[in-house]
Design a protein around this motif. Sequence first.
Motif, PDB file in Angstrom:
ATOM      1  N   LEU A   1       9.311  -0.104 -18.170  1.00 13.16           N
ATOM      2  CA  LEU A   1       8.511  -0.872 -17.246  1.00 13.16           C
ATOM      3  C   LEU A   1       9.186  -0.912 -15.885  1.00 13.16           C
ATOM      4  N   MET A   2       8.413  -0.838 -14.822  1.00 11.77           N
ATOM      5  CA  MET A   2       8.956  -0.952 -13.466  1.00 11.77           C
ATOM      6  C   MET A   2       7.886  -1.508 -12.551  1.00 11.77           C
ATOM      7  N   ASN A   3       8.277  -2.504 -11.763  1.00 10.65           N
ATOM      8  CA  ASN A   3       7.387  -3.081 -10.769  1.00 10.65           C
ATOM      9  C   ASN A   3       8.072  -2.989  -9.412  1.00 10.65           C
ATOM     10  N   GLN A   4       7.341  -2.537  -8.392  1.00 11.48           N
ATOM     11  CA  GLN A   4       7.939  -2.337  -7.081  1.00 11.48           C
ATOM     12  C   GLN A   4       6.971  -2.779  -5.997  1.00 11.48           C
ATOM     13  N   ASP A   5       7.513  -3.473  -4.982  1.00 13.75           N
ATOM     14  CA  ASP A   5       6.720  -3.926  -3.853  1.00 13.75           C
ATOM     15  C   ASP A   5       7.304  -3.323  -2.582  1.00 13.75           C
ATOM     16  N   ASN A   6       6.461  -2.682  -1.766  1.00 15.29           N
ATOM     17  CA  ASN A   6       6.927  -1.949  -0.587  1.00 15.29           C
ATOM     18  C   ASN A   6       6.269  -2.501   0.668  1.00 15.29           C
ATOM     19  N   LYS A   7       7.108  -2.802   1.683  1.00 14.25           N
ATOM     20  CA  LYS A   7       6.632  -3.364   2.943  1.00 14.25           C
ATOM     21  C   LYS A   7       7.079  -2.490   4.109  1.00 14.25           C
ATOM     22  N   ASN A   8       6.230  -2.373   5.131  1.00 14.88           N
ATOM     23  CA  ASN A   8       6.580  -1.685   6.368  1.00 14.88           C
ATOM     24  C   ASN A   8       7.265  -2.669   7.312  1.00 14.88           C
ATOM     25  N   LEU A   9       8.505  -2.373   7.701  1.00 20.06           N
ATOM     26  CA  LEU A   9       9.236  -3.219   8.632  1.00 20.06           C
ATOM     27  C   LEU A   9       9.533  -2.500   9.942  1.00 20.06           C
ATOM     28  N   ALA A  10       9.277  -1.202  10.008  1.00 24.66           N
ATOM     29  CA  ALA A  10       9.556  -0.435  11.221  1.00 24.66           C
ATOM     30  C   ALA A  10       8.388  -0.532  12.198  1.00 24.66           C
ATOM     31  N   ASP A  11       8.630  -0.099  13.426  1.00 23.31           N
ATOM     32  CA  ASP A  11       7.583  -0.126  14.447  1.00 23.31           C
ATOM     33  C   ASP A  11       6.508   0.908  14.171  1.00 23.31           C
ATOM     34  N   GLU A  12       6.906   2.054  13.614  1.00 22.49           N
ATOM     35  CA  GLU A  12       5.975   3.144  13.345  1.00 22.49           C
ATOM     36  C   GLU A  12       5.592   3.132  11.874  1.00 22.49           C
ATOM     37  N   VAL A  13       4.301   3.231  11.593  1.00 22.71           N
ATOM     38  CA  VAL A  13       3.802   3.102  10.223  1.00 22.71           C
ATOM     39  C   VAL A  13       3.008   4.352   9.874  1.00 22.71           C
ATOM     40  N   ILE A  14       3.314   4.960   8.708  1.00 23.62           N
ATOM     41  CA  ILE A  14       2.571   6.139   8.262  1.00 23.62           C
ATOM     42  C   ILE A  14       1.869   5.905   6.929  1.00 23.62           C
ATOM     43  N   ILE A  15       2.361   4.962   6.112  1.00 21.89           N
ATOM     44  CA  ILE A  15       1.688   4.611   4.866  1.00 21.89           C
ATOM     45  C   ILE A  15       1.518   3.088   4.828  1.00 21.89           C
ATOM     46  N   PRO A  16       0.552   2.571   4.084  1.00 20.80           N
ATOM     47  CA  PRO A  16       0.311   1.126   4.058  1.00 20.80           C
ATOM     48  C   PRO A  16       1.335   0.392   3.194  1.00 20.80           C
ATOM     49  N   ASP A  17       1.372  -0.925   3.340  1.00 19.71           N
ATOM     50  CA  ASP A  17       2.104  -1.744   2.384  1.00 19.71           C
ATOM     51  C   ASP A  17       1.452  -1.563   1.014  1.00 19.71           C
ATOM     52  N   TYR A  18       2.268  -1.482  -0.021  1.00 19.21           N
ATOM     53  CA  TYR A  18       1.669  -1.280  -1.345  1.00 19.21           C
ATOM     54  C   TYR A  18       2.635  -1.745  -2.437  1.00 19.21           C
ATOM     55  N   SER A  19       2.094  -1.918  -3.611  1.00 18.96           N
ATOM     56  CA  SER A  19       2.881  -2.233  -4.802  1.00 18.96           C
ATOM     57  C   SER A  19       2.397  -1.353  -5.936  1.00 18.96           C
ATOM     58  N   PHE A  20       3.305  -1.099  -6.870  1.00 20.27           N
ATOM     59  CA  PHE A  20       2.868  -0.356  -8.052  1.00 20.27           C
ATOM     60  C   PHE A  20       3.597  -0.866  -9.287  1.00 20.27           C
ATOM     61  N   PHE A  21       2.954  -0.671 -10.421  1.00 21.14           N
ATOM     62  CA  PHE A  21       3.508  -1.072 -11.709  1.00 21.14           C
ATOM     63  C   PHE A  21       3.427   0.113 -12.654  1.00 21.14           C
ATOM     64  N   ASP A  22       4.571   0.500 -13.195  1.00 19.80           N
ATOM     65  CA  ASP A  22       4.651   1.605 -14.149  1.00 19.80           C
ATOM     66  C   ASP A  22       4.961   1.077 -15.544  1.00 19.80           C
TER      67      ASP A  22
END
Length: 360
Positions: A1-22
């Motif tokens: 099992l793995m749960n991960q939450d990802n946030k954009n903190l930089a000025d330049e953004v190429i992918i959205p904030d997202y979370s996933f669960f495996d």
Amino acid sequence: LMNQDNKNLADEVIIPDYSFFDAGAFIYSQYSKDKLTISGGLRIDNRHIKAASMVVDGEPKFTAFEKNFSNVSGSIGLSYEANKTLALKANVAKGFRAPNMAELGSNGAHEGTSRFEIGDKDLKSETSVQADAGLEINTEHISFEATVFYNHISHFIFYSKLLNVLGEDSLITDNETGESLNVFKFTQQSANLYGAEMSMDIHPHPLDWLHFKNVFSFTRGIFLKEVDDTKNLPLMPAAKLFSEISINLLPKGSTLRNLYFTLESDYNFKQSQAFTGYGTETPTGAYWLLNSSIGTDIFSRQKHICTVIFSGVNLTDVAYQSHLNRLKYTAINEATGRQGVFNMGRNFAMKINVPLSFKM
């Protein structure tokens, strides 16, 4: 099992904030009788991805979406020891890979590749069926191994250059640099991969301190249907021949122990089967690199003090670009007249490893 939450903190953004669960589970078993060994396994995986919407500079950049990917994979293989020197192996497997967030949700300039990348949230998981077979020969003086493989991939994910309504390259201006970037979008197509690898290690006795190793590898990838007049898969490595002579001395030295010297020859063949669709890739020329290293363990009163290693890479200072170099297609360097970023030239390094031990 793995749960991960990802946030954009930089000025330049190429992918959205997202979370996933495996979540995944597997079972593995092995059976041996006489000279035959059979092993196999089964695995179930599920990935749930949730992407958030985002507004940048007052404009909607990403829309929210959720995706769920699941699949069953497995393999079965056998190994047969025909005699003391010969072993035969074969394997059949089914696998899968869920698309990552860059492939699903990209929308921006990727400075590392000098492209504007757009994802596709409707991408399916890559699935594959693979078969491979090989043999191993081990004698007193020579070890030899050869393997061939074939892999059919459904929904192979790759990037293709977008064209505008006039059939010309679609361009977007990078807000940070003002540079016009080609627009690429991730898409899918069925593909086949096949290749071979052979290795031979010569270690003549009684010269136990000498080894001469050679490895040849070859990989070919093709689409089942042409993509802009080519069937070649992108980012396929060229055939390669790697050779190494190593000398190992003083296995029981008092001050210097395990002294070794290596000389490496790394020859990469020309890659003429590039993914030329939409002008994405160009053929890459052959190049030959020479590397070397020398090292030893230093002892004092039977105590290991440190390990010293001195190495040199690309000793002949060859100017080359690997076919997998993503910066090969950047702008021309006005100082040299060469297009793109080249790989590393001549380089020397020294490393000292000092062992640390503690008593509690």
